[in-house]
Design an enzyme around this catalytic site. Structure first.
Site: not given
Ligand code: PEP
Ligand code: MG
Length: 550
Positions: A188, A486
């Protein structure tokens, strides 16, 4: 104040340099000695009122939260405190003779034991339970809620780790950097630091041994904390940070390398609240719209109409720019109460993400219908992707569902090594890939993304992770289809050229991270990116990869 210069090492999770006196999160209240209860009904009421005040306080802070991730976490915590069974437990303890503070402590204690015994995701929520108990006890004792100091001047915040509820109190005008003793690249603290653009170092042992008020210099790129510096050094660091920010903000417009190779730079959002304005950070669109964050506190499935409204807001705010919307990624670190996923022994490996459609296909079809309706109402450039895809069969079924809903672009996230290895096959059935490096790290290294002790395994510079990204990038290049990143790795300016060299065509991140990433790309040609990528993948470990590249 300590005069002894000392240098501490940790993991840098948000680049930047800042200096200031170090202050800790306010201590939790100690339980006073038990007092006899004269009026049981009044004492029950006092205890229930304290819980209600904690819920109200969390809700107030959720309303104020500038970031939807923080808002979602706060609402989930408020929901935990606003629980009938918890109130019943408190009543039983008061009726057994305990005063309000001890009854609250005991009731939370029973929940704690049950959560720990359940293991997995619930066991990870124990810190949230402790935080809620401390807040309720503070209300009863008339003490300030434990949490982030508000001294009225700028400072570096130190903590063991940051609880979700602390995060909304962070005033970026006062807090100039974050340092935590534990935590990892996807904790976090790290997510918050990036959302706020604060230099941050996690997994930094010894930081809590520094005297309160010690002047420290935090280097979020190097993962270093220099303590006991003098005021002149601190001032030089501040000036340097101002100049660096000015240099970075000088780069605007679409993302590209020094020789003009286009790399789309997108923002990650959770609701219309944190959609960046077109001129703000020059995001070319949204690369990850985390729709589950809208529904974290919902006990009933959101209706089609509610979903249309929520998606429309984001599509409208983007005013014609692209929106890559992700279907509900429920489970593990993002439980959605209406999907009843409790009871899984290992939620990260359970029925989460797209897998929910195996049990509840209608949840997916309703969501796709809502996205399609919001799209036609706004004319937005909407691309849809599914989280937690493991096989070509899953991708095929998802792409068919997307097309059945009348949506033009279907993609899948690469978060599972099996999917990365089959990237070329996946691209035969979908239009694009988006690599979620947070989960891809977790599943590649069998290391819980929330576990600070394993932070070194979750380092986005791990050559094995980069190799998997390279498999996807090469598959995309071969057929000319987009492959984005992402996950949090996309926000690391030094890593950006490496990702582009591996074949990544877009990077999506916290909006505040965009300017530094844009500036970094502008400093390298595409050929250099490819060379840096080769060096990083061939490196024996993350430290060497970083060193070779930077
Ligand atoms: C990831 O897993 O890198 C992602 C972008 O999704 P989240 O962090 O929402 O699981
Ligand atoms: Mg993920």
């Amino acid at each position: 104040m300590s005069d002894q210069p000392v240098s501490l090492s940790g993991i840098g999770v948000c680049a930047g340099i800042a200096a200031g006196p170090l202050l800790r999160i306010a201590a939790v209240p100690a339980l006073p000695p038990p007092t006899p209860v004269a009026d049981t009904a009044a004492e029950v009421e006092r205890a229930h009122a304290a819980l209600a005040e904690v819920v109200a306080d969390l809700e107030r802070r959720a309303d104020r939260a500038s970031d939807s991730t923080i808002e979602g976490v706060l609402r989930a915590e408020a929901m935990m405190a606003d629980d009938e069974m918890l109130r019943d437990g408190v009543r039983e303890h008061v009726e057994a003779g305990q005063d309000a503070a001890h009854a609250i402590d005991a009731a939370f204690g029973s929940f704690r034991e049950a959560f720990e015994a359940a293991g997995g995701y619930l066991a990870e929520r124990v810190a949230d339970l402790d935080d809620l108990r401390d807040r309720a006890v503070a209300v009863l004792l008339g003490l300030p809620m434990p949490g982030v100091p508000q001294p009225g001047h700028r400072y570096v915040l130190a903590a063991r780790d940051l609880a979700p509820a602390d995060t909304a109190d962070l005033d970026p005008e006062q807090v100039v950097a974050l340092v935590t003793e534990v935590g990892g690249p996807t904790s976090h603290t790290a997510i918050l630091a990036r959302a706020l653009g604060l230099p941050a170092v996690v997994a930094c042992p010894g930081v809590l041994d520094l005297a309160e008020g010690t002047l420290v210099l935090v280097d979020g790129a190097a993962g270093r904390v220099d303590a006991g510096i003098d005021e002149a050094t601190a001032e030089t660091a501040r000036q340097g940070a101002v100049q660096a920010a000015a240099a970075v903000s000088g780069h605007t417009g679409p993302g590209q390398t020094a020789d003009g190779y286009a790399v789309k730079l997108f923002a990650n959002v959770g609701s219309a609240k944190n959609v960046p304005g077109a001129d703000e950070v020059h995001a070319e669109g949204i690369g990850l719209f985390r729709t589950e964050l809208l529904f974290l506190d919902r006990v009933q499935e959101p209706t089609l109409a509610e979903q249309v409204t929520a998606y429309r807001e984001v599509f409208t705010a983007m005013a014609g720019r692209r929106v890559v919307i992700r279907t509900l990624d429920a489970g593990a670190d993002k439980p959605l109460p209406f999907l009843n996923q409790e009871g899984e022994p290992n939620p990260a490996l359970g029925v989460r993400g797209l897998r929910v459609a195996r049990r509840r296909p209608q949840v997916l079809t309703t969501q796709l219908a809502a996205i399609a309706e919001a799209r036609s109402a706004t004319g937005a450039d909407v691309w849809v992707m599914a989280p937690m895809v493991s096989t070509v069969a899953e991708a095929t079924a998802f792409a068919a569902a997307v097309r059945d809903a009348g949506l033009p672009k279907a993609g899948v996230m690469i978060e599972v090594p099996a999917a990365a290895l089959r990237a070329a096959d996946l691209l035969k059935v979908v239009d694009f890939l988006s690599i979620g490096t947070n989960d891809l790290s977790q599943y590649t290294f069998a290391a819980d993304r929330m576990c600070g002790d394993l932070a070194d395994l979750l380092d986005p510079w791990q050559p094995a992770l980069l190799q998997l990204i390279g498999v996807c990038g090469a598959a995309g290049r071969a057929v000319g289809k987009p492959v984005g990143v992402c996950g949090e790795a996309a926000a690391d300016p030094a890593l950006a050229p490496v990702l582009v060299g591996l074949g990544v065509t877009s990077l999506s991140m916290s909006p505040r991270a965009l300017p530094a990433v844009r500036a970094s790309l502008a400093g390298h040609t595409e050929g250099e990116c490819r060379r840096l990528a080769e060096l990083a993948v061939a490196a024996p470990d993350p430290a060497q990869a970083r060193k070779l590249v930077t």
